[in-house]
Scaffold this active site. Structure first.
Site, short mmCIF file in Angstrom:
data_model
loop_
_atom_site.label_atom_id
_atom_site.label_comp_id
_atom_site.label_asym_id
_atom_site.label_seq_id
_atom_site.Cartn_x
_atom_site.Cartn_y
_atom_site.Cartn_z
N HIS A 95 0.80 -1.22 0.00
CA HIS A 95 0.00 0.00 0.00
C HIS A 95 0.83 1.27 0.00
O HIS A 95 0.31 2.36 -0.22
CB HIS A 95 -0.96 0.00 1.20
CG HIS A 95 -2.29 0.59 0.90
ND1 HIS A 95 -3.43 0.30 1.61
CD2 HIS A 95 -2.70 1.46 -0.07
CE1 HIS A 95 -4.46 0.95 1.12
NE2 HIS A 95 -4.04 1.68 0.10
N ASP A 116 -9.98 -0.35 3.92
CA ASP A 116 -8.81 -1.06 4.44
C ASP A 116 -9.10 -1.53 5.86
O ASP A 116 -9.82 -0.86 6.62
CB ASP A 116 -7.62 -0.07 4.45
CG ASP A 116 -6.27 -0.73 4.56
OD1 ASP A 116 -6.18 -1.80 5.20
OD2 ASP A 116 -5.28 -0.16 4.05
N HIS A 118 -6.77 -1.56 7.94
CA HIS A 118 -5.82 -0.73 8.69
C HIS A 118 -5.94 0.72 8.22
O HIS A 118 -6.38 1.00 7.11
CB HIS A 118 -4.39 -1.22 8.46
CG HIS A 118 -4.21 -2.69 8.67
ND1 HIS A 118 -4.44 -3.61 7.67
CD2 HIS A 118 -3.86 -3.39 9.77
CE1 HIS A 118 -4.22 -4.83 8.15
NE2 HIS A 118 -3.88 -4.73 9.41
N ASP A 120 -3.26 2.79 7.99
CA ASP A 120 -2.03 3.21 7.31
C ASP A 120 -1.68 4.66 7.64
O ASP A 120 -1.27 5.43 6.79
CB ASP A 120 -2.16 3.02 5.79
CG ASP A 120 -2.37 1.56 5.41
OD1 ASP A 120 -2.06 0.69 6.24
OD2 ASP A 120 -2.83 1.29 4.29
N HIS A 133 4.43 0.46 4.37
CA HIS A 133 3.05 0.27 3.89
C HIS A 133 2.02 0.59 4.98
O HIS A 133 0.83 0.68 4.68
CB HIS A 133 2.85 -1.15 3.33
CG HIS A 133 2.70 -2.23 4.34
ND1 HIS A 133 2.06 -3.42 4.06
CD2 HIS A 133 3.11 -2.35 5.63
CE1 HIS A 133 2.08 -4.20 5.13
NE2 HIS A 133 2.72 -3.58 6.08
N ASP A 215 -7.76 -1.95 -0.35
CA ASP A 215 -6.81 -2.94 0.16
C ASP A 215 -7.54 -4.26 0.33
O ASP A 215 -8.60 -4.33 0.96
CB ASP A 215 -6.27 -2.45 1.51
CG ASP A 215 -5.12 -3.29 2.04
OD1 ASP A 215 -5.21 -4.53 1.96
OD2 ASP A 215 -4.15 -2.71 2.57
N ASP A 217 -7.13 -6.62 2.23
CA ASP A 217 -7.35 -7.12 3.58
C ASP A 217 -8.56 -6.51 4.28
O ASP A 217 -8.89 -6.89 5.41
CB ASP A 217 -6.09 -7.01 4.45
CG ASP A 217 -5.71 -5.59 4.82
OD1 ASP A 217 -6.55 -4.68 4.81
OD2 ASP A 217 -4.51 -5.37 5.12
N GLU A 260 -2.21 -4.91 -2.11
CA GLU A 260 -1.94 -5.91 -1.08
C GLU A 260 -2.45 -7.31 -1.43
O GLU A 260 -2.77 -8.10 -0.54
CB GLU A 260 -2.49 -5.45 0.29
CG GLU A 260 -1.84 -4.18 0.82
CD GLU A 260 -0.42 -4.37 1.35
OE1 GLU A 260 0.06 -5.51 1.38
OE2 GLU A 260 0.20 -3.36 1.74
#
Length: 288
Positions: A95, A116, A118, A120, A133, A215, A217, A260
């Site tokens: 990312h 996402d 996360h 980030d 990332h 992303d 994930d 990702e």
């Protein structure tokens, strides 16, 4: 929007696990270009940004800041060179590439929808791992290493909406609140529903063209196992598609990251295929 440009960034230098550099190949192998063309779009594959392999950098240890910066700069400059009206899709790769994609695709003030698990939103001071990332959104908002912020600061944090978050570091929580970033965690997804969140995000970013950074994930790991940082309790298949469909209906999305995807950790390329389907939904494909 009838013209799409696809550009890969085969980079895993910003991640903690190897393999995500093969994400662009996995997404192409999942027939991204063919599916876009079948949907009636004119598609040009621009190949890949140049990224050194970690094996060639053995004399160095992470976080590979200068190598990541250079790859993101090339991505930024190549996107800035696209003709107006072309919709860029950037294939990752980790990312950290989004420092280049957002700053390169933005035409004036731009809203960012960061989908996402996360945020980030770490800096070198707050990151437990030091992996870049986990920092690109903070850099885009002007926080982080000056070598990165001087090149890639491009977004007002109040023009950012995070959706699907369920794993935050302590420093990120503090910075997100201080900077005024709008965050919808999985708690809000469960309580409010994806449709309402998408509509609220569009209203919050009213009048702005949008960049979507997706992303893999953010999806539940049972659906998308091919990611380096899986977190249980992610978006379902229909929640993810509904989010893309509502954003598509706004007509305001101008660029997209698909990041990702790690085929080493995947099962028969399921994660890449899922991301291709979500890209099509964001570009307007509907059930009926």
């Amino acid at each position: 929007m009838e013209r799409v440009a696809v550009l890969g960034v085969p980079m895993d230098l910003g991640a903690g696990r190897r393999g995500v550099d093969m994400g662009p190949s996995a997404l192409r192998y999942a027939r991204l270009l063919e599916e876009l063309e079948a949907f009636g779009l004119a598609v040009e594959d621009l190949g890949n940004v140049r990224v050194p392999l970690a094996e060639t950098l053995r004399e160095k240890k992470g976080p590979y800041l200068e190598e990541i910066r250079q790859a993101a700069l090339e991505l930024r400059d190549r996107l800035r060179g696209l003709s107006e009206g072309v919709f860029p899709i950037v294939l990752g790769g980790d990312h950290s590439l989004s420092m280049g994609s957002v700053s390169g695709a933005a035409r004036g003030r731009t809203g960012v929808i960061w989908v996402d698990a996360h945020a980030d939103f770490n800096t070198p001071e707050t990151s437990p791992s030091g992996n870049i990332h986990g920092m690109p959104l903070a850099v885009l908002c002007g926080l982080g290493h000056p070598r990165l912020t001087e090149a890639f600061r491009a977004v007002d944090p109040r023009d950012v909406v995070l959706i699907g978050v369920r794993s935050l570091d302590p420093g990120e929580k503090r910075l997100l609140k201080e900077m005024g970033v709008r965050v919808y965690t999985m708690h809000e997804v469960d309580r409010l529903g994806v449709a309402r969140i998408a509509e609220e995000a569009l209203a919050y970013l009213e009048g702005l063209s949008l960049h979507v950074s997706l992303d893999a994930d953010v999806l539940d790991p049972t659906l998308a196992p091919g990611v380096g940082t899986p977190v249980p309790g992610g978006l379902t298949y229909r929640e993810a598609h509904l989010l893309m469909e509502v954003l598509a209906q706004s007509g305001r999305v101008r660029s997209l990251d698909l990041v990702e995807v790690n085929p080493i950790l995947d099962e028969k390329n399921r994660t890449a295929e899922m991301m291709v389907g979500l890209a099509l939904s964001l570009l307007g494909k509907r059930i009926l």
